[in-house]
Design a protein around this motif. Structure first.
Motif, PDB file in Angstrom:
ATOM      1  N   LYS A 103       0.830  -1.212   0.000  1.00 43.27           N
ATOM      2  CA  LYS A 103       0.000   0.000   0.000  1.00 43.27           C
ATOM      3  C   LYS A 103       0.865   1.263   0.000  1.00 43.27           C
ATOM      4  O   LYS A 103       0.479   2.282  -0.550  1.00 43.27           O
ATOM      5  CB  LYS A 103      -0.956  -0.015   1.193  1.00 43.27           C
ATOM      6  CG  LYS A 103      -2.060  -1.051   1.039  1.00 43.27           C
ATOM      7  CD  LYS A 103      -3.205  -0.823   1.998  1.00 43.27           C
ATOM      8  CE  LYS A 103      -4.177  -1.992   2.018  1.00 43.27           C
ATOM      9  NZ  LYS A 103      -5.102  -2.018   0.879  1.00 43.27           N
ATOM     10  N   ALA A 118      -6.716   9.649  -1.066  1.00 45.03           N
ATOM     11  CA  ALA A 118      -6.758  10.281   0.258  1.00 45.03           C
ATOM     12  C   ALA A 118      -5.353  10.720   0.687  1.00 45.03           C
ATOM     13  O   ALA A 118      -4.367  10.055   0.355  1.00 45.03           O
ATOM     14  CB  ALA A 118      -7.316   9.277   1.269  1.00 45.03           C
ATOM     15  N   VAL A 141      -7.714   6.422   9.254  1.00 42.45           N
ATOM     16  CA  VAL A 141      -7.626   5.059   8.727  1.00 42.45           C
ATOM     17  C   VAL A 141      -6.179   4.580   8.851  1.00 42.45           C
ATOM     18  O   VAL A 141      -5.255   5.273   8.433  1.00 42.45           O
ATOM     19  CB  VAL A 141      -8.084   5.018   7.252  1.00 42.45           C
ATOM     20  CG1 VAL A 141      -8.122   3.579   6.746  1.00 42.45           C
ATOM     21  CG2 VAL A 141      -9.457   5.677   7.096  1.00 42.45           C
ATOM     22  N   LYS A 143      -3.625   1.417   7.970  1.00 42.64           N
ATOM     23  CA  LYS A 143      -3.568   0.238   7.092  1.00 42.64           C
ATOM     24  C   LYS A 143      -2.218  -0.463   7.183  1.00 42.64           C
ATOM     25  O   LYS A 143      -1.174   0.188   7.167  1.00 42.64           O
ATOM     26  CB  LYS A 143      -3.765   0.651   5.621  1.00 42.64           C
ATOM     27  CG  LYS A 143      -5.093   1.312   5.330  1.00 42.64           C
ATOM     28  CD  LYS A 143      -5.253   1.581   3.842  1.00 42.64           C
ATOM     29  CE  LYS A 143      -6.640   2.154   3.574  1.00 42.64           C
ATOM     30  NZ  LYS A 143      -6.902   2.360   2.141  1.00 42.64           N
ATOM     31  N   VAL A 153      -7.129  -3.196   7.418  1.00 44.69           N
ATOM     32  CA  VAL A 153      -7.569  -1.796   7.418  1.00 44.69           C
ATOM     33  C   VAL A 153      -8.389  -1.519   8.666  1.00 44.69           C
ATOM     34  O   VAL A 153      -9.377  -2.201   8.936  1.00 44.69           O
ATOM     35  CB  VAL A 153      -8.415  -1.500   6.151  1.00 44.69           C
ATOM     36  CG1 VAL A 153      -8.974  -0.086   6.193  1.00 44.69           C
ATOM     37  CG2 VAL A 153      -7.581  -1.701   4.886  1.00 44.69           C
ATOM     38  N   GLU A 185      -4.142   7.144   6.780  1.00 47.73           N
ATOM     39  CA  GLU A 185      -4.888   7.792   5.711  1.00 47.73           C
ATOM     40  C   GLU A 185      -6.038   8.613   6.237  1.00 47.73           C
ATOM     41  O   GLU A 185      -6.665   8.270   7.244  1.00 47.73           O
ATOM     42  CB  GLU A 185      -5.451   6.686   4.802  1.00 47.73           C
ATOM     43  CG  GLU A 185      -5.192   6.896   3.355  1.00 47.73           C
ATOM     44  CD  GLU A 185      -5.711   5.737   2.537  1.00 47.73           C
ATOM     45  OE1 GLU A 185      -4.877   4.983   2.018  1.00 47.73           O
ATOM     46  OE2 GLU A 185      -6.934   5.579   2.420  1.00 47.73           O
ATOM     47  N   GLU A 186      -6.330   9.654   5.508  1.00 42.46           N
ATOM     48  CA  GLU A 186      -7.523  10.460   5.745  1.00 42.46           C
ATOM     49  C   GLU A 186      -8.757   9.589   5.464  1.00 42.46           C
ATOM     50  O   GLU A 186      -8.748   8.780   4.542  1.00 42.46           O
ATOM     51  CB  GLU A 186      -7.431  11.636   4.767  1.00 42.46           C
ATOM     52  CG  GLU A 186      -8.670  12.353   4.433  1.00 42.46           C
ATOM     53  CD  GLU A 186      -8.524  13.131   3.108  1.00 42.46           C
ATOM     54  OE1 GLU A 186      -9.321  14.039   2.906  1.00 42.46           O
ATOM     55  OE2 GLU A 186      -7.628  12.821   2.284  1.00 42.46           O
ATOM     56  N   LEU A 188     -12.303   8.842   4.013  1.00 39.64           N
ATOM     57  CA  LEU A 188     -13.114   9.371   2.911  1.00 39.64           C
ATOM     58  C   LEU A 188     -14.550   8.891   3.054  1.00 39.64           C
ATOM     59  O   LEU A 188     -14.796   7.771   3.472  1.00 39.64           O
ATOM     60  CB  LEU A 188     -12.565   8.881   1.568  1.00 39.64           C
ATOM     61  CG  LEU A 188     -11.153   9.307   1.199  1.00 39.64           C
ATOM     62  CD1 LEU A 188     -10.737   8.654  -0.115  1.00 39.64           C
ATOM     63  CD2 LEU A 188     -11.070  10.834   1.071  1.00 39.64           C
ATOM     64  N   GLU A 192     -18.771   3.385  -2.488  1.00 36.01           N
ATOM     65  CA  GLU A 192     -17.638   2.696  -3.111  1.00 36.01           C
ATOM     66  C   GLU A 192     -18.054   2.080  -4.441  1.00 36.01           C
ATOM     67  O   GLU A 192     -19.172   1.582  -4.577  1.00 36.01           O
ATOM     68  CB  GLU A 192     -17.130   1.590  -2.177  1.00 36.01           C
ATOM     69  CG  GLU A 192     -16.338   2.144  -1.019  1.00 36.01           C
ATOM     70  CD  GLU A 192     -15.727   1.057  -0.152  1.00 36.01           C
ATOM     71  OE1 GLU A 192     -15.092   0.139  -0.692  1.00 36.01           O
ATOM     72  OE2 GLU A 192     -15.892   1.152   1.076  1.00 36.01           O
ATOM     73  N   LYS A 214     -19.194  -4.980   1.581  1.00 32.45           N
ATOM     74  CA  LYS A 214     -18.090  -5.581   2.336  1.00 32.45           C
ATOM     75  C   LYS A 214     -18.469  -5.997   3.754  1.00 32.45           C
ATOM     76  O   LYS A 214     -17.857  -6.881   4.334  1.00 32.45           O
ATOM     77  CB  LYS A 214     -16.922  -4.594   2.396  1.00 32.45           C
ATOM     78  CG  LYS A 214     -16.262  -4.418   1.029  1.00 32.45           C
ATOM     79  CD  LYS A 214     -14.758  -4.265   1.125  1.00 32.45           C
ATOM     80  CE  LYS A 214     -14.112  -4.474  -0.223  1.00 32.45           C
ATOM     81  NZ  LYS A 214     -13.648  -3.283  -0.872  1.00 32.45           N
ATOM     82  N   MET A 273     -13.656   5.539  -4.025  1.00 30.58           N
ATOM     83  CA  MET A 273     -14.666   6.172  -3.178  1.00 30.58           C
ATOM     84  C   MET A 273     -15.174   7.380  -3.956  1.00 30.58           C
ATOM     85  O   MET A 273     -14.383   8.225  -4.380  1.00 30.58           O
ATOM     86  CB  MET A 273     -14.051   6.608  -1.846  1.00 30.58           C
ATOM     87  CG  MET A 273     -15.074   7.095  -0.853  1.00 30.58           C
ATOM     88  SD  MET A 273     -16.075   5.740  -0.206  1.00 30.58           S
ATOM     89  CE  MET A 273     -15.193   5.321   1.295  1.00 30.58           C
ATOM     90  N   LEU A 282      -9.189   4.308  -3.398  1.00 33.64           N
ATOM     91  CA  LEU A 282      -9.051   3.732  -2.053  1.00 33.64           C
ATOM     92  C   LEU A 282      -7.941   2.696  -2.047  1.00 33.64           C
ATOM     93  O   LEU A 282      -7.197   2.563  -1.090  1.00 33.64           O
ATOM     94  CB  LEU A 282     -10.334   2.999  -1.657  1.00 33.64           C
ATOM     95  CG  LEU A 282     -11.482   3.779  -1.091  1.00 33.64           C
ATOM     96  CD1 LEU A 282     -12.616   2.813  -0.781  1.00 33.64           C
ATOM     97  CD2 LEU A 282     -11.081   4.544   0.150  1.00 33.64           C
ATOM     98  N   GLU A 283      -7.924   1.916  -3.105  1.00 32.70           N
ATOM     99  CA  GLU A 283      -6.931   0.843  -3.201  1.00 32.70           C
ATOM    100  C   GLU A 283      -6.869   0.353  -4.637  1.00 32.70           C
ATOM    101  O   GLU A 283      -7.791   0.569  -5.418  1.00 32.70           O
ATOM    102  CB  GLU A 283      -7.311  -0.338  -2.307  1.00 32.70           C
ATOM    103  CG  GLU A 283      -8.595  -1.001  -2.760  1.00 32.70           C
ATOM    104  CD  GLU A 283      -8.824  -2.409  -2.215  1.00 32.70           C
ATOM    105  OE1 GLU A 283      -7.865  -3.037  -1.736  1.00 32.70           O
ATOM    106  OE2 GLU A 283      -9.960  -2.879  -2.299  1.00 32.70           O
TER     107      GLU A 283
HETATM  108  P1  AMP Z   1      -8.669  -1.237   1.213  1.00 30.12           P
HETATM  109  O1  AMP Z   1      -8.194  -2.658   1.379  1.00 30.12           O
HETATM  110  O2  AMP Z   1      -7.589  -0.239   1.258  1.00 30.12           O
HETATM  111  O3  AMP Z   1      -9.605  -1.045   0.066  1.00 30.12           O
HETATM  112  O4  AMP Z   1      -9.644  -1.004   2.419  1.00 30.12           O
HETATM  113  C1  AMP Z   1     -10.729  -1.883   2.697  1.00 30.12           C
HETATM  114  C2  AMP Z   1     -11.985  -1.088   2.963  1.00 30.12           C
HETATM  115  O5  AMP Z   1     -11.757  -0.135   4.020  1.00 30.12           O
HETATM  116  C3  AMP Z   1     -12.420  -0.242   1.775  1.00 30.12           C
HETATM  117  O6  AMP Z   1     -13.174  -0.983   0.855  1.00 30.12           O
HETATM  118  C4  AMP Z   1     -13.220   0.844   2.471  1.00 30.12           C
HETATM  119  O7  AMP Z   1     -14.518   0.375   2.805  1.00 30.12           O
HETATM  120  C5  AMP Z   1     -12.451   1.065   3.743  1.00 30.12           C
HETATM  121  N1  AMP Z   1     -11.480   2.154   3.568  1.00 30.12           N
HETATM  122  C6  AMP Z   1     -10.197   2.044   3.154  1.00 30.12           C
HETATM  123  N2  AMP Z   1      -9.581   3.239   3.090  1.00 30.12           N
HETATM  124  C7  AMP Z   1     -10.502   4.145   3.457  1.00 30.12           C
HETATM  125  C8  AMP Z   1     -10.492   5.572   3.578  1.00 30.12           C
HETATM  126  N3  AMP Z   1      -9.401   6.289   3.332  1.00 30.12           N
HETATM  127  N4  AMP Z   1     -11.635   6.170   3.969  1.00 30.12           N
HETATM  128  C9  AMP Z   1     -12.751   5.444   4.245  1.00 30.12           C
HETATM  129  N5  AMP Z   1     -12.821   4.113   4.156  1.00 30.12           N
HETATM  130  C10 AMP Z   1     -11.722   3.455   3.767  1.00 30.12           C
END
Ligand code: AMP
Ligand code: GLY
Length: 429
Positions: A103, A118, A141, A143, A153, A185-186, A188, A192, A214, A273, A282-283
């Motif tokens: 990440k 973010a 957030v 991670k 996360v 992370e900030e 958001l 999604e 999810k 997002m 987001l990823e």
């Molecule tokens: P990721 O594996 O980074 O996608 O994170 C898994 C889940 O966490 C995402 O699908 C979002 O629902 C939530 N998430 C991740 N990053 C953020 C963020 N910066 N703000 C809000 N929700 C987040």
């Protein structure tokens, strides 16, 4: 043509099902596969964490096309190892798969290429985290840097909770092994969207958009899971928004990877997002989504194998796309207790010898966590089945899936009854 698919989930079952429809495919091998895939493929045992074992299997099988489903073998460099042996493989190299496997790499890459995401900080110690979060407002957030199967996360409601989460990730108490790096992370807000594209290293084609669910509970409550259901409609993104995402996110990502000598060939899954200030990344995932793939492939009218080969050959721009209009939905039936602890080995009733519903034309049951024991289908994982249907409307796709689910039974079966709830609400509005 013989196709070898690595993986054992619903995604790989859907890939095998779609590959089996290809005119050119004569044989499919799934490694290791699962209980439901035996109807479309021969299963070959292998561990998805054993690089040498996977390479040895591919050498023994001599397939004309290899498809790598999950992130773990991609991050281990399976694609590189098979390419070095002259095989045709669909999937990104280890270097390109870093968009998913690290990440911190992904965030720095996004920043280098001015792709919206973010605000963040990369930290390696609790002291660095304490300093970095002074600049962030709660929720924060936190991670894990590496692959964590959706468990890495943490959304923290205070600075103190963020420091504790960081501590838990760094000392190994949260994930079982100590993380070397974290991303702060900030937070958001918004809806999604799973924006999956194919890429041949230069050219990018979006697949139909999808929305995952999810959380385990209805109304998007409770713990995070691998995904409890997905729907796909064209209305998820307007043509203008799709264009914007391609122009400002997907194409710059593929161009950036090519410029950094790690051309991305495979599925680029952009987790977005949709915020009031526009779509933010987001990823990234470097593979097909699960269960997005199940819902996307039942809408695809192209020959999947031809499309994947076009990526390998750098000819993606020549593919003409055809999608079923309307909608599709995939509802996951999970083991009671998932995503916490659950029992396995429970008999599954209602499915025929092919692992399908005998009286549900047009409904596909993609198996995730199933196995054969003494000739009978049993549960073997948290997510067990993905009941999937396409329809003229989202409501009709969902109705077919939910009616079909009435015919399936295993002890403790759980599924969300509100898949697609946001879209249905918008349609009603
Ligand atoms: P990721 O594996 O980074 O996608 O994170 C898994 C889940 O966490 C995402 O699908 C979002 O629902 C939530 N998430 C991740 N990053 C953020 C963020 N910066 N703000 C809000 N929700 C987040
Ligand atoms: N459905 C989320 C994922 O495949 O990562």
């Amino acid at each position: 043509m013989k196709v070898l698919i690595f993986g054992s989930g619903g995604r790989e079952h859907a890939l095998a099902w779609a590959a089996a429809k290809s005119k050119r495919v004569t044989e499919i091998v799934c490694a290791p596969g699962n209980g439901g895939m035996a109807a479309v493929a021969r299963l070959a045992p292998v561990s998805l964490s054993d690089l040498d074992g996977m390479v040895a299997l591919a050498i023994a099988e001599q397939p004309e096309l290899v498809i790598v489903g999950p992130e773990l073998p991609l991050s281990l460099g399976l694609v590189d190892a098979l390419q070095q042996r002259g095989m045709r493989v669909f999937g990104p190299t280890q270097a390109a798969a870093m968009l998913e496997s690290s990440k911190s790499f992904a965030k720095r890459f996004l920043q280098r290429h001015q792709i919206p995401t973010a605000a963040y900080a990369v930290c390696t110690t609790v002291e660095e985290v304490e300093k970095a979060i002074e600049l962030f407002h709660a929720p924060i957030v936190v991670k894990a840097d590496g692959l964590a199967a959706g468990k890495g996360v943490l959304i923290c409601q205070s600075r103190r909770a963020a420091v504790e989460a960081a501590q838990g990730l760094l000392n190994g108490k949260l994930l079982g092994s100590a993380e070397q790096q974290l991303v702060i992370e900030e937070f958001l807000q918004g809806e999604e969207v799973s924006f999956l594209c194919l890429s041949d290293g230069k050219y990018v084609t979006p697949l139909v958009p999808a929305q995952d669910h999810k959380r385990i509970g209805e109304g998007d409550t409770g713990l995070n899971t691998g995904g409890m259901g997905v729907y796909s409609t064209d209305e998820i993104l307007s043509p203008e928004m799709t264009h914007w995402i391609l122009k400002h996110i997907a194409r710059p990502t593929v161009a950036g990877m090519a410029a950094e000598d790690a051309p991305f060939v495979g599925v680029l899954y952009v987790g977005l997002m949709m915020t009031p200030r526009g779509p933010q990344v987001l990823e990234f995932n470097a593979r097909f989504g699960d269960p997005e793939t199940q819902a996307i492939l039942v809408r695809m009218e192209n020959d999947l194998v031809e499309a994947l080969e076009a990526c390998i050959d750098g000819k993606l721009a020549e593919v003409e796309w055809k999608w079923k209009p309307g909608a599709s939905a995939c509802v996951i039936a999970s083991s009671g207790g998932y995503p916490g602890s659950y029992r396995t080995g429970l008999a599954i009733a209602g499915l025929d010898a092919k692992g399908q519903l005998p009286d549900a034309d047009g409904v596909q049951v993609f198996h995730s966590g199933t196995a054969m024991a003494d000739g009978k289908l049993v549960t073997s994982g948290g997510r067990v089945l993905g009941v999937t249907a396409a329809g003229e409307s989202l409501q009709s796709a969902l109705d077919q899936a939910y009616v079909a689910l009435k015919g399936i039974e295993f002890e403790g079966i759980y599924f969300r009854r509100d898949i697609g709830h946001r879209a249905l609400k918008k349609q009603g509005a």
